[in-house]
Design a protein around this motif. Structure first.
Motif, PDB file in Angstrom:
ATOM      1  N   PHE A 254       0.852  -1.329  -0.039  1.00 41.45           N
ATOM      2  CA  PHE A 254      -0.087  -0.055   0.225  1.00 41.45           C
ATOM      3  C   PHE A 254       0.865   1.223  -0.085  1.00 41.45           C
ATOM      4  N   THR A 255       1.911   1.238   0.607  1.00 44.39           N
ATOM      5  CA  THR A 255       2.444   2.380   1.052  1.00 44.39           C
ATOM      6  C   THR A 255       3.984   2.842   0.229  1.00 44.39           C
ATOM      7  N   VAL A 256       4.639   1.714  -0.081  1.00 42.54           N
ATOM      8  CA  VAL A 256       5.707   2.180  -1.026  1.00 42.54           C
ATOM      9  C   VAL A 256       5.761   1.232  -2.417  1.00 42.54           C
ATOM     10  N   GLY A 257       4.653   0.472  -2.492  1.00 40.36           N
ATOM     11  CA  GLY A 257       4.587  -0.446  -3.613  1.00 40.36           C
ATOM     12  C   GLY A 257       5.548  -1.636  -3.674  1.00 40.36           C
ATOM     13  N   GLY A 258       6.027  -2.042  -2.264  1.00 40.12           N
ATOM     14  CA  GLY A 258       6.993  -2.830  -2.372  1.00 40.12           C
ATOM     15  C   GLY A 258       6.640  -4.482  -2.198  1.00 40.12           C
ATOM     16  N   ARG A 259       7.446  -5.328  -2.779  1.00 37.63           N
ATOM     17  CA  ARG A 259       7.010  -6.695  -2.623  1.00 37.63           C
ATOM     18  C   ARG A 259       8.105  -7.793  -1.783  1.00 37.63           C
ATOM     19  N   THR A 260       7.948  -8.594  -1.069  1.00 33.60           N
ATOM     20  CA  THR A 260       9.059  -9.496  -0.777  1.00 33.60           C
ATOM     21  C   THR A 260      10.093  -9.872  -1.601  1.00 33.60           C
ATOM     22  N   ILE A 261      11.419  -9.745  -1.334  1.00 33.36           N
ATOM     23  CA  ILE A 261      12.412  -9.971  -2.345  1.00 33.36           C
ATOM     24  C   ILE A 261      12.390 -11.657  -2.642  1.00 33.36           C
ATOM     25  N   SER A 262      11.718 -12.289  -1.870  1.00 40.09           N
ATOM     26  CA  SER A 262      11.505 -13.882  -2.214  1.00 40.09           C
ATOM     27  C   SER A 262      10.243 -14.435  -1.762  1.00 40.09           C
ATOM     28  N   GLU A 263       9.316 -14.555  -2.777  1.00 36.78           N
ATOM     29  CA  GLU A 263       7.917 -14.796  -2.319  1.00 36.78           C
ATOM     30  C   GLU A 263       8.091 -16.416  -1.834  1.00 36.78           C
ATOM     31  N   SER A 264       9.100 -17.262  -2.229  1.00 38.92           N
ATOM     32  CA  SER A 264       9.328 -18.724  -1.807  1.00 38.92           C
ATOM     33  C   SER A 264       9.543 -18.449  -0.397  1.00 38.92           C
ATOM     34  N   LEU A 265      10.497 -17.573   0.024  1.00 41.47           N
ATOM     35  CA  LEU A 265      11.017 -17.562   1.421  1.00 41.47           C
ATOM     36  C   LEU A 265       9.936 -17.119   2.412  1.00 41.47           C
ATOM     37  N   SER A 266       9.198 -16.094   2.048  1.00 37.07           N
ATOM     38  CA  SER A 266       8.290 -15.501   2.800  1.00 37.07           C
ATOM     39  C   SER A 266       6.955 -16.730   2.861  1.00 37.07           C
ATOM     40  N   ARG A 267       6.869 -17.259   1.935  1.00 40.10           N
ATOM     41  CA  ARG A 267       5.759 -18.638   2.053  1.00 40.10           C
ATOM     42  C   ARG A 267       6.304 -19.739   2.961  1.00 40.10           C
ATOM     43  N   LEU A 268       7.404 -20.121   2.826  1.00 40.70           N
ATOM     44  CA  LEU A 268       8.124 -20.904   3.840  1.00 40.70           C
ATOM     45  C   LEU A 268       8.061 -20.507   5.193  1.00 40.70           C
ATOM     46  N   ALA A 269       8.181 -19.218   5.450  1.00 45.04           N
ATOM     47  CA  ALA A 269       8.276 -18.751   6.770  1.00 45.04           C
ATOM     48  C   ALA A 269       6.831 -18.852   7.329  1.00 45.04           C
ATOM     49  N   PHE A 270       5.862 -18.698   6.600  1.00 48.46           N
ATOM     50  CA  PHE A 270       4.430 -18.978   6.883  1.00 48.46           C
ATOM     51  C   PHE A 270       4.250 -20.260   7.282  1.00 48.46           C
ATOM     52  N   LEU A 271       4.768 -21.252   6.485  1.00 47.74           N
ATOM     53  CA  LEU A 271       4.647 -22.612   6.810  1.00 47.74           C
ATOM     54  C   LEU A 271       5.333 -23.019   8.015  1.00 47.74           C
ATOM     55  N   LEU A 272       6.494 -22.433   8.338  1.00 49.81           N
ATOM     56  CA  LEU A 272       7.022 -22.862   9.547  1.00 49.81           C
ATOM     57  C   LEU A 272       6.204 -22.373  10.947  1.00 49.81           C
ATOM     58  N   LEU A 273       5.733 -21.455  10.595  1.00 54.03           N
ATOM     59  CA  LEU A 273       4.662 -20.464  11.628  1.00 54.03           C
ATOM     60  C   LEU A 273       3.668 -21.716  12.026  1.00 54.03           C
ATOM     61  N   ILE A 274       3.278 -22.212  11.050  1.00 58.92           N
ATOM     62  CA  ILE A 274       1.959 -22.963  11.184  1.00 58.92           C
ATOM     63  C   ILE A 274       2.385 -24.244  11.726  1.00 58.92           C
ATOM     64  N   ALA A 275       3.462 -24.743  11.550  1.00 61.37           N
ATOM     65  CA  ALA A 275       3.920 -25.997  11.895  1.00 61.37           C
ATOM     66  C   ALA A 275       4.568 -25.906  13.377  1.00 61.37           C
ATOM     67  N   PHE A 276       5.106 -24.916  13.815  1.00 62.44           N
ATOM     68  CA  PHE A 276       5.738 -24.890  15.000  1.00 62.44           C
ATOM     69  C   PHE A 276       5.255 -23.862  16.097  1.00 62.44           C
ATOM     70  N   ILE A 277       4.634 -22.765  15.632  1.00 64.96           N
ATOM     71  CA  ILE A 277       4.619 -21.753  16.622  1.00 64.96           C
ATOM     72  C   ILE A 277       3.509 -22.304  17.681  1.00 64.96           C
ATOM     73  N   HIS A 278       2.688 -23.190  17.621  1.00 67.25           N
ATOM     74  CA  HIS A 278       1.697 -23.585  18.650  1.00 67.25           C
ATOM     75  C   HIS A 278       2.568 -24.309  19.887  1.00 67.25           C
ATOM     76  N   LEU A 279       3.480 -24.723  19.593  1.00 65.66           N
ATOM     77  CA  LEU A 279       4.275 -25.295  20.734  1.00 65.66           C
ATOM     78  C   LEU A 279       5.052 -24.345  21.522  1.00 65.66           C
ATOM     79  N   GLY A 280       4.975 -23.024  21.162  1.00 66.29           N
ATOM     80  CA  GLY A 280       5.519 -22.164  22.201  1.00 66.29           C
ATOM     81  C   GLY A 280       4.660 -21.843  23.257  1.00 66.29           C
ATOM     82  N   ALA A 281       3.371 -22.170  23.148  1.00 62.81           N
ATOM     83  CA  ALA A 281       2.217 -22.020  24.165  1.00 62.81           C
ATOM     84  C   ALA A 281       2.788 -22.876  25.338  1.00 62.81           C
TER      85      ALA A 281
END
Lengths: 592, 146
Positions: A254-281
């Protein structure tokens, strides 16, 4: 299901080139407005709670203070966040995909359930029928209607999450959207998946208590409950985290018209979140009886660190996306930091994004990792350090990010121009300053051992009084909490003012003014710059969508040297804090 | 970071206690009472003051709204504090020189916390898990003597 929704249900948005569908728009708007109302109520409670924390200025009685803390926690941590996230889910799964809303009646029913649940739960808490805090640990008992209220909200949100998935699948199957999901919607999908298992474990906890409160179950084991409760108690915050990151990516667009430098890296990071963040509880149970060392180690650390890695990836992708956009699109290429100095600091979406990212990382994230270190947890468990941490993540982080995107969503959804632009420009700074001050105050007070959720820190009415917290150090920290909270409430009120004024008095227009997106004009097009991510050249949704090719990170030719510098500053900060925490614990008497 | 926790748990002196048992509330109550009766040396603010033998197991009961009894411990001795609650959940927070140790106390679970006091003086306990309207007057005390 109809293959094509009637054309009259679509509105071509000139500002974004999206086709905005009527039902999705109305539903998203209703949830967002409900969320903002809850934020206002929760903020008012925060004001009353904060005032009580300094000895000199107390004026409400203890009973009411506890009721307010309970209701504030539920209204903010659960209700405001969840409602706003449902709004984001409906927005992402319809407008960002140019697709129609499915199961409209079911969605409205779910909204009704959420509203009813919020009213029931909050009503019971304020009536003194459920002064058990939002954690509701058994065997402390509340009115069954309180548990029922929370369950209704949870089921409502689960239904909304299911509709999100139906929307996405239908949009793809029927050809409204082709190819992989835009990154923002992908992030929202990650939030939705985390919501399913968070709310699922939460259901086990709250349904057990409900059955117990009406006498169908004899007792609920406190350790069993704590394990499942923290599945939602912390899990809901992971939903906030994933949604916040998705919002960050949207705001970069919205604000600078930017995009992630690596779509696949960003998506991988979301996958890691899904798989592991819950254990933090499980870090909530680090100093509980009943768990073995290996259990604590595995869940809270080794597996959780994979989720921390995900956060670090996002923390690199977002600023580097800003830097690359500023360098390439806007020509700010001088030195390491011209891109940052010349950034659109007056744009509320941009300032919210940066302040949210910085505080979430430097304070929220670092305190989170430290207190989920096994031994460190002994130092801070249940002290004010804990609310200091989560006001850093959920308020300075997620809430500020959500406020930032609301400045764009509300005009787009309500088709009105923003009212109070000058207030909006200032608001993120005011809110951030307040939240930063009171979070840091809480963190400092927590190191002194100041307990959370205690109505009176003087302890002079106790049979064995202690003056530990009326010493200068803790009192100074509590004054910082009070002053910070007052500033934050002013910042919150500014946000609420802009939202309500826009909603009720904003000028109805065909093309809402949504800030910097409009700065993309003929000149930029002539220079061959790619369109801002909201404006899709081919009429398709492209917020965070695929670049023609992923940028490759090359060690020889860094495209974001400023970001790399910032990342190293962050890592150094983290190491210093981590070492400092170990220094603190070494001062304790031997224990084990 | 990956090794710090394991190393500290193995080599450090401040470890997370892991020894715990299930205990029913009535049994725990009667053991606390027997301990207080056998070792009581005084009273403070209506709470019994109890001095366990050096190195002996010391009971600490969390209840609405106090920690019972006041424990008088010898500096340098290691004690096993046997902590549980006889009503709702509580938080045991031992305050020491601008810092604190914090543990969760659950009814039905006995938590064994080994503690070696290294300084003399009076150290306050406060409850840091919300336990009812008297939560903010729930305190206790550990006295360390030479």
């Amino acid at each position: 299901m109809a293959a094509e929704a009637p054309a009259r249900d679509f509105l071509a948005c000139e500002a974004t080139h999206f086709r905005i569908e009527r039902h999705g728009r109305q539903l998203a708007l209703a949830h967002a407005v409900g969320a903002v109302v809850l934020l206002a109520i929760g903020g008012l409670m925060a004001l009353l709670i904060a005032i009580q924390r300094v000895e000199a200025v107390q004026f409400i009685n203890d009973d009411w203070w506890y009721r307010l803390v309970a209701a504030h926690g539920a209204a903010m941590l659960l209700f405001w966040m969840l409602l706003f996230e449902v709004a984001a889910l409906y927005w992402g799964s319809t407008m960002l995909l140019n697709a129609p809303m499915r199961l409209v009646k079911v969605a409205w029913t779910a909204f009704g359930m959420m509203v009813l649940g919020v009213l029931l739960a909050t009503g019971m808490m304020l009536a003194g029928q459920a002064t058990v805090m939002f954690t509701a640990y058994p065997p402390m008992e509340a009115n069954p209607l309180f548990y029922l209220g929370v369950i209704l909200v949870a089921v409502g949100v689960l239904i909304a999450v299911a509709i999100f998935f139906v929307n996405v699948v239908a949009a793809k199957r029927e050809g409204y959207h082709r190819g992989s999901l835009p990154l923002v919607v992908y992030g929202l999908a990650a939030a939705a998946i985390i919501a399913v298992y968070s709310l699922g474990t939460g259901a086990v906890a709250y349904v057990s208590l409900f059955l117990w409160s009406v006498g169908l179950v004899e007792n609920v084991d406190p350790a069993f409950y704590r394990m499942f409760f923290w599945g939602i108690g912390h899990g809901a915050q992971q939903v906030n985290l994933a949604a916040m990151v998705a919002v960050w990516y949207a705001l970069v667009g919205f604000t600078v018209g930017g995009r992630t430098i690596s779509e696949s890296l960003s998506r991988l990071a979301f996958l890691l979140l899904i798989a592991f963040i819950h254990l933090g509880a499980v870090h909530h149970l680090l100093v509980d009886p009943g768990l073995g060392t290996s259990h604590r180690l595995m869940n809270t650390s080794y597996l959780l660190y994979l989720a921390v890695l995900a956060s670090l990836i996002h923390a690199f992708c977002i600023p580097s996306a800003i830097e690359v956009a500023q360098r390439e699109r806007h020509g700010f290429t001088k030195g390491l930091f011209q891109w940052l100095v010349r950034a659109p600091w007056k744009e509320p979406g941009f300032s919210s994004l940066v302040l949210s990212l910085v505080f979430f990382g430097f304070i929220g994230g670092v305190t989170g990792v430290i207190m989920s270190s096994m031994q460190m947890n002994m130092l801070v468990h249940n002290t004010l350090f804990v609310p200091g941490h989560f006001h850093g993540t959920v308020v300075a982080g997620a809430t500020l990010a959500f406020m930032g995107i609301a400045y764009y969503l509300l005009p787009l959804l309500s088709r009105r121009n923003l009212v109070g632009v000058a207030v909006a420009r200032l608001q993120p700074y005011v809110f951030f300053a307040g939240v930063a001050l009171f979070s840091l105050g809480m963190i400092r007070a927590g190191f002194y051992g100041v307990p959370r959720r205690s109505a009176d820190l003087s302890y002079q009415a106790a049979p064995l009084p202690t003056d530990s917290f009326i010493q200068t150090g803790p009192q100074l920290a509590m004054w910082a909490v009070l002053i910070g909270a007052l500033i934050a409430v002013v910042g919150g009120a500014m946000f609420i003012y802009v939202m309500l004024a826009t909603l009720f008095a904003g000028k109805v227009v065909d093309r809402p003014d949504v800030g910097l997106v409009l700065a993309y004009g003929a000149q930029e097009r002539e220079r061959g710059l790619p369109a801002p991510t909201m404006v899709a050249a081919d009429g398709h949704s492209l917020i965070g969508g695929h670049e023609p090719h992923d940028r490759k990170i090359s060690w020889r030719n860094f495209e974001a040297p400023g970001t790399v510098t910032l990342v190293f500053i962050f890592l150094a900060w983290f190491v210093v804090m981590y070492a400092l925490a170990h220094f603190n614990i070494a001062r304790l008497w031997p224990v084990g | 970071m990956f090794t710090a926790m394991v190393a500290w748990q193995a080599l450090g002196e401040q470890r997370i206690p892991v020894e715990s048992y299930r205990v029913d509330q009535a049994t725990f109550q009667s053991e606390v009472d027997a301990f207080v009766e056998a070792r009581q040396i005084g009273e403070e603010g209506g709470v019994p003051v109890v001095e366990p033998m050096p190195g002996e197991d010391a009971y600490l009961q969390a209840m609405m709204f106090q920690f019972r009894p006041v424990l008088q411990l010898q500096r340098g001795e290691t004690y096993r504090l046997l902590v549980s609650s006889t009503d709702v959940q509580h938080g045991l927070s031992l305050l020491k020189l601008g810092t604190s140790y914090n543990f969760q106390v659950l009814p039905g679970y006995l938590y064994v916390i080994r503690l070696t006091p290294e300084e003399t003086g009076e150290f306050s306990l406060v409850c840091n898990e919300f336990c009812g309207l008297g939560h903010h007057v729930m305190t206790g005390r550990i006295v360390v003597v030479d």
